[in-house]
Design a protein around this motif. Structure first.
Motif, PDB file in Angstrom:
ATOM      1  N   ILE A 149      47.094  24.253  51.037  1.00  0.00           N
ATOM      2  CA  ILE A 149      48.181  24.626  51.871  1.00  0.00           C
ATOM      3  C   ILE A 149      49.565  23.062  51.694  1.00  0.00           C
ATOM      4  O   ILE A 149      50.689  23.214  51.055  1.00  0.00           O
ATOM      5  N   LEU A 150      48.546  21.433  50.548  1.00  0.00           N
ATOM      6  CA  LEU A 150      49.537  21.070  50.178  1.00  0.00           C
ATOM      7  C   LEU A 150      50.283  21.517  49.344  1.00  0.00           C
ATOM      8  O   LEU A 150      51.510  20.615  49.112  1.00  0.00           O
ATOM      9  N   GLU A 151      50.185  22.463  47.958  1.00  0.00           N
ATOM     10  CA  GLU A 151      50.662  22.823  47.010  1.00  0.00           C
ATOM     11  C   GLU A 151      52.059  23.531  47.589  1.00  0.00           C
ATOM     12  O   GLU A 151      52.962  23.949  46.865  1.00  0.00           O
ATOM     13  N   GLN A 152      51.718  24.036  48.780  1.00  0.00           N
ATOM     14  CA  GLN A 152      52.992  25.508  49.136  1.00  0.00           C
ATOM     15  C   GLN A 152      54.720  24.296  48.984  1.00  0.00           C
ATOM     16  O   GLN A 152      54.337  23.204  49.475  1.00  0.00           O
ATOM     17  N   PRO A 153      55.654  24.352  49.374  1.00  0.00           N
ATOM     18  CA  PRO A 153      56.878  24.164  48.916  1.00  0.00           C
ATOM     19  C   PRO A 153      56.902  24.134  51.102  1.00  0.00           C
ATOM     20  O   PRO A 153      56.844  24.917  50.692  1.00  0.00           O
ATOM     21  N   LEU A 154      57.663  23.569  50.818  1.00  0.00           N
ATOM     22  CA  LEU A 154      58.668  23.697  52.484  1.00  0.00           C
ATOM     23  C   LEU A 154      60.230  24.030  52.025  1.00  0.00           C
ATOM     24  O   LEU A 154      60.439  24.267  53.229  1.00  0.00           O
ATOM     25  N   ALA A 155      60.878  24.369  50.794  1.00  0.00           N
ATOM     26  CA  ALA A 155      61.548  24.722  51.339  1.00  0.00           C
ATOM     27  C   ALA A 155      61.364  25.584  49.447  1.00  0.00           C
ATOM     28  O   ALA A 155      61.587  25.399  48.412  1.00  0.00           O
TER      29      ALA A 155
END
Length: 413
Positions: free
Chosen positions: A372-378
């Protein structure tokens, strides 16, 4: 009146996002200034007063010469180590006025500006007087709060919003259900457990709207008995995303101190006392329906007297002071975000954490959390403004991995 009804206050109106961002820039600037004031021995009430003064000065610099409502979205509050809720003491209560910041304690600073009823509130946790490497339990608290917040922000992204691939793959991703509030709490508790901490019960993120910071939707983490969240984040919404972590059990208790933070409701009531009517009128003019401190009113003594009837008549909502049940240190963060078609836009929030400053013998090892921490916010749209955001997305995962490597190196030694 008819003109007001025609105004589009949603994010579809570009002016709305601009006003939120302007308020956010002010809030972040003032947060940075107030953080510098939070040194051991400093009196909390004086910091709050100075913070409000700086907020007023910065707000006065924007939208000059225009008939536009602007002011506080939240007064400056400075909460000591074990306090969970925002704390804003009074000058007329001797014990409160003399309360000082203690060396090394985690201080929660919360404040916010609003432009035309669009409020952006921010909160950060700093360790008073600490400008060197932080180790032990204070490091555990700061890292747990940081990473739990990073996870929560990513869980605010609606399913499929940032999906890539074919149209069919995007549609499939969008059709998935987002995590339930119970699932969100479970994931965040795993983060806290990694650092031997606990979520603060009842930590609530709210949907923001025009002149409203407690909208129709809310996400409640580690809900206490009888409380629950309602609704899921969607595109074109603005949220105040809050994280609360405790070195203790995370359970809360009401503190035996005067409630000084209030907010006007839309309830009408025939106030009988002149002081009550006086402060209601003052609040309507100065703060609208945004939170305020009794300290901010013209006559603090009248405010303490008149507020009683206002609360009893439900004209004001009173924010009770709460703290950790065990008296354990608490960390809090609050970020105001907009959910757009390109993902999460941070309108205002705490500054990026330099995780290299915090050394802990604990780390996140759960693969689901690391993923999840690897996922981008935008989505990276290729515009200049989006580049810093893509850089901020990776450190959360990267730092967690680096902590792991450092621990392995030290084990080899």
């Amino acid at each position: 009146m008819s003109d007001n009804k025609e105004i589009d206050y949603s994010l579809n109106n570009p002016d709305t996002l601009t006003k939120y961002k302007t308020a956010g820039q002010i809030s972040e600037k003032v947060l940075a200034e107030v953080s510098k004031l939070c040194v051991p021995g400093a009196k909390i009430v004086e910091i709050c007063q100075q913070g409000d003064k700086i907020l007023e000065e910065e707000i006065s610099k924007v939208y000059r010469g225009k008939k536009i409502n602007k002011g506080f979205a939240h007064p400056t509050t400075v909460s000591p180590a074990s306090y969970v809720t925002p704390y804003t003491p009074l000058t007329t209560d001797e014990a409160e006025a003399n309360k000082e910041i203690q060396p090394g304690e985690p201080i929660k600073i919360q404040l916010g500006a609003q432009i035309d009823g669009f409020g952006t509130i921010v909160c950060d946790t700093i360790l008073a007087g600490s400008d060197k490497e932080v180790t032990g339990r204070p490091a555990d608290l700061i890292l747990a709060t940081h990473y739990a917040n990073e996870i929560l922000l990513r869980l605010m992204v609606p399913p499929g919003l940032l999906a890539q691939g074919t149209e069919e793959e995007k549609a499939k991703a969008a059709s998935k259900k987002g995590p339930t509030q119970t699932q969100i709490t479970t994931l965040l508790e795993k983060v806290c457990e990694a650092y031997d901490c606990h979520l603060v019960e009842g930590t609530t993120s709210w949907l923001f709207d025009h002149n409203e910071i407690e909208g129709s939707k809310k996400i409640v983490l580690a809900p206490s008995e009888g409380s629950k969240g309602d609704g899921t984040p969607e595109t074109s919404e603005v949220w105040g995303v809050e994280m609360g972590v405790s070195l203790g059990s995370g359970k809360c208790k009401t503190l035996d101190e005067r409630a000084t933070l209030h907010r006007r409701t839309l309830q009408t009531y025939g106030l009988k006392r002149p002081t009550s009517r006086k402060i209601l009128s003052e609040v309507q003019k100065k703060f609208g329906t945004f939170p305020f401190s009794l300290r901010q009113l013209d006559d603090e003594r009248d405010a303490k007297s008149g507020v009683v009837e206002c609360v009893r008549g439900n004209v004001f909502r009173q924010y009770e002071l709460c703290g950790d049940k065990d008296g354990s240190p608490v960390g809090r963060l609050l970020t105001t975000i907009a959910i757009t078609k390109n993902g999460i836009t941070k309108l205002g929030g705490p500054p990026a954490l330099d995780v290299s400053k915090y050394k802990s013998d604990k780390k996140i090892t759960d693969e689901e959390l690391l993923k999840i921490l690897e996922q981008p916010l935008a989505r990276n749209t290729g515009k200049k403004k989006s580049k810093p955001k893509t850089k901020k997305k990776k450190p959360a995962k990267q730092a967690a991995a680096e902590e792991s490597e450092e621990d392995e190196d030290s084990d080899d030694e």
